[in-house]
Design a protein around this motif. Structure first.
Motif, PDB file in Angstrom:
ATOM      1  N   ALA A 240      27.024  27.825  36.210  1.00 27.01           N
ATOM      2  CA  ALA A 240      26.847  26.605  35.419  1.00 27.01           C
ATOM      3  C   ALA A 240      25.636  25.822  35.911  1.00 27.01           C
ATOM      4  O   ALA A 240      24.830  25.321  35.109  1.00 27.01           O
ATOM      5  CB  ALA A 240      28.102  25.756  35.500  1.00 27.01           C
ATOM      6  N   ARG A 241      25.472  25.718  37.222  1.00 28.89           N
ATOM      7  CA  ARG A 241      24.370  24.937  37.781  1.00 28.89           C
ATOM      8  C   ARG A 241      23.019  25.596  37.534  1.00 28.89           C
ATOM      9  O   ARG A 241      22.042  24.931  37.168  1.00 28.89           O
ATOM     10  CB  ARG A 241      24.578  24.737  39.284  1.00 28.89           C
ATOM     11  N   ILE A 242      22.947  26.906  37.683  1.00 26.43           N
ATOM     12  CA  ILE A 242      21.667  27.610  37.574  1.00 26.43           C
ATOM     13  C   ILE A 242      21.206  27.732  36.132  1.00 26.43           C
ATOM     14  O   ILE A 242      20.010  27.594  35.830  1.00 26.43           O
ATOM     15  CB  ILE A 242      21.766  29.005  38.207  1.00 26.43           C
ATOM     16  N   THR A 243      22.130  27.995  35.211  1.00 29.66           N
ATOM     17  CA  THR A 243      21.730  28.295  33.835  1.00 29.66           C
ATOM     18  C   THR A 243      21.890  27.132  32.866  1.00 29.66           C
ATOM     19  O   THR A 243      21.228  27.105  31.825  1.00 29.66           O
ATOM     20  CB  THR A 243      22.529  29.487  33.273  1.00 29.66           C
ATOM     21  N   GLY A 244      22.804  26.219  33.144  1.00 31.08           N
ATOM     22  CA  GLY A 244      23.109  25.156  32.188  1.00 31.08           C
ATOM     23  C   GLY A 244      23.818  25.649  30.949  1.00 31.08           C
ATOM     24  O   GLY A 244      23.972  24.916  29.970  1.00 31.08           O
TER      25      GLY A 244
END
Length: 306
Positions: A240-244
């Motif tokens: 979730a944090r890396i790709t959005g």
């Protein structure tokens, strides 16, 4: 027949969507021997009704998405069994049709709400049927892997599934190839890695692997499957944090696969109590993989209020 449900992207925007569980364990529970290089794909030709029944069991348990029996279905794998390209393409299309048939039967039986089909495309190593999908690093270039994946993805996309499931990917290089292969097909995809700890099976850091899909417009969800539940806990937050993007997560039961012995060992650790945490961390496609059956999926659906 194409789906009449709202697009899956709309469903993901509205909240978590329930994936099914392990297709192979459901077929084995029904008495089918899958100790074959084609695995469940063999039944597309030999026992299609069994595939429909397995999908239907998951829809009736609360799954909103069924993943097709095409994980190990490839032109090369079928060719080794004397099945020509035309028939192989027919079987790939059939995998989507059988899941659609199961959805229709589930609706006729009283299952409400949108039901979706994810067309599975397993990694190159699954075609080899030697356990190398748990290692990656096949010695092939990204371009060669793209040439392998593109023809069957074209056939699967033409069957109009709701999403292409680029699943159990062990290697960020293969992910790059798959993302090239889905461009222009007109069907969204999700990318799901097989992981161990904080790395892909090929050994790349997960942050690097997830970043491969961050800017891919075709990809509507990124995450992990066919891994230990503990590894899934950490991966959801990172994806979730890396790709959005929305996160897809469907771990194994917690037992481990011995590729040499072709047997499962250990004790199950899959627990629907984890589901709320995954959803809070950004997971929007949530289910189970190997050895996770309809009862567990029913518990996942209940935990998500489905």
């Amino acid at each position: 027949m194409a789906s009449t449900s709202p697009p899956l992207t709309e469903a993901l925007a509205a909240g978590p969507v329930v994936l099914d569980g392990g297709l192979s364990n459901q077929l084995e529970a029904a008495g089918y021997d899958l100790s074959d290089a084609l695995w469940s794909a063999r039944l597309l030709a030999e026992e299609p009704a069994a595939v429909v029944q397995a999908h239907q069991a998951y829809y009736e348990a609360g799954a909103q998405v069924a993943i097709t029996a095409s994980y190990q279905a490839t032109f090369e794998g079928f060719a080794r069994r004397g099945i020509g390209a035309e028939r192989a393409a027919e079987l790939l299309r059939r995998s989507v049709e059988l899941a659609r048939e199961a959805a229709g039967r589930a609706r006729a039986g009283g299952v409400a709400g949108p039901l979706y089909v994810a067309a599975s495309a397993g990694p190159y190593g699954a075609m080899l049927a030697d356990g190398s999908e748990y290692r990656g690093r096949y010695g092939l270039s990204v371009a060669a892997l793209e040439r392998f994946h593109r023809p069957r993805l074209e056939v699967l996309a033409a069957a109009r599934p709701d999403v292409l499931a680029l699943e159990t990917v062990p290697d960020a290089d293969e992910a790059r190839a798959l993302l090239r292969a889905v461009r222009g097909l007109g069907v969204p995809a999700y990318l799901s890695y097989s992981v161990a700890g904080g790395r892909t099976r090929a050994g790349q850091p997960l942050a690097e692997a997830f970043a491969v899909a961050a800017d891919a417009d075709e990809v509507i969800a990124v995450g992990v499957n066919c891994c230990a539940p503990d590894d899934a806990d950490r991966a959801v937050r990172l994806a979730a944090r890396i790709t959005g993007k929305p996160v897809v997560v469907y771990p194994n039961s917690g037992e481990s696969w011995d590729a040499a012995a072709r047997a499962w060992c250990g004790s199950p650790a899959f627990d629907a109590d984890r589901v709320a945490g995954w959803a809070a961390d950004g997971a929007r496609l949530i289910g189970g993989c190997c050895r996770v059956g309809p009862d567990a999926i029913a518990a996942v659906a209940a935990a998500l209020g489905r």
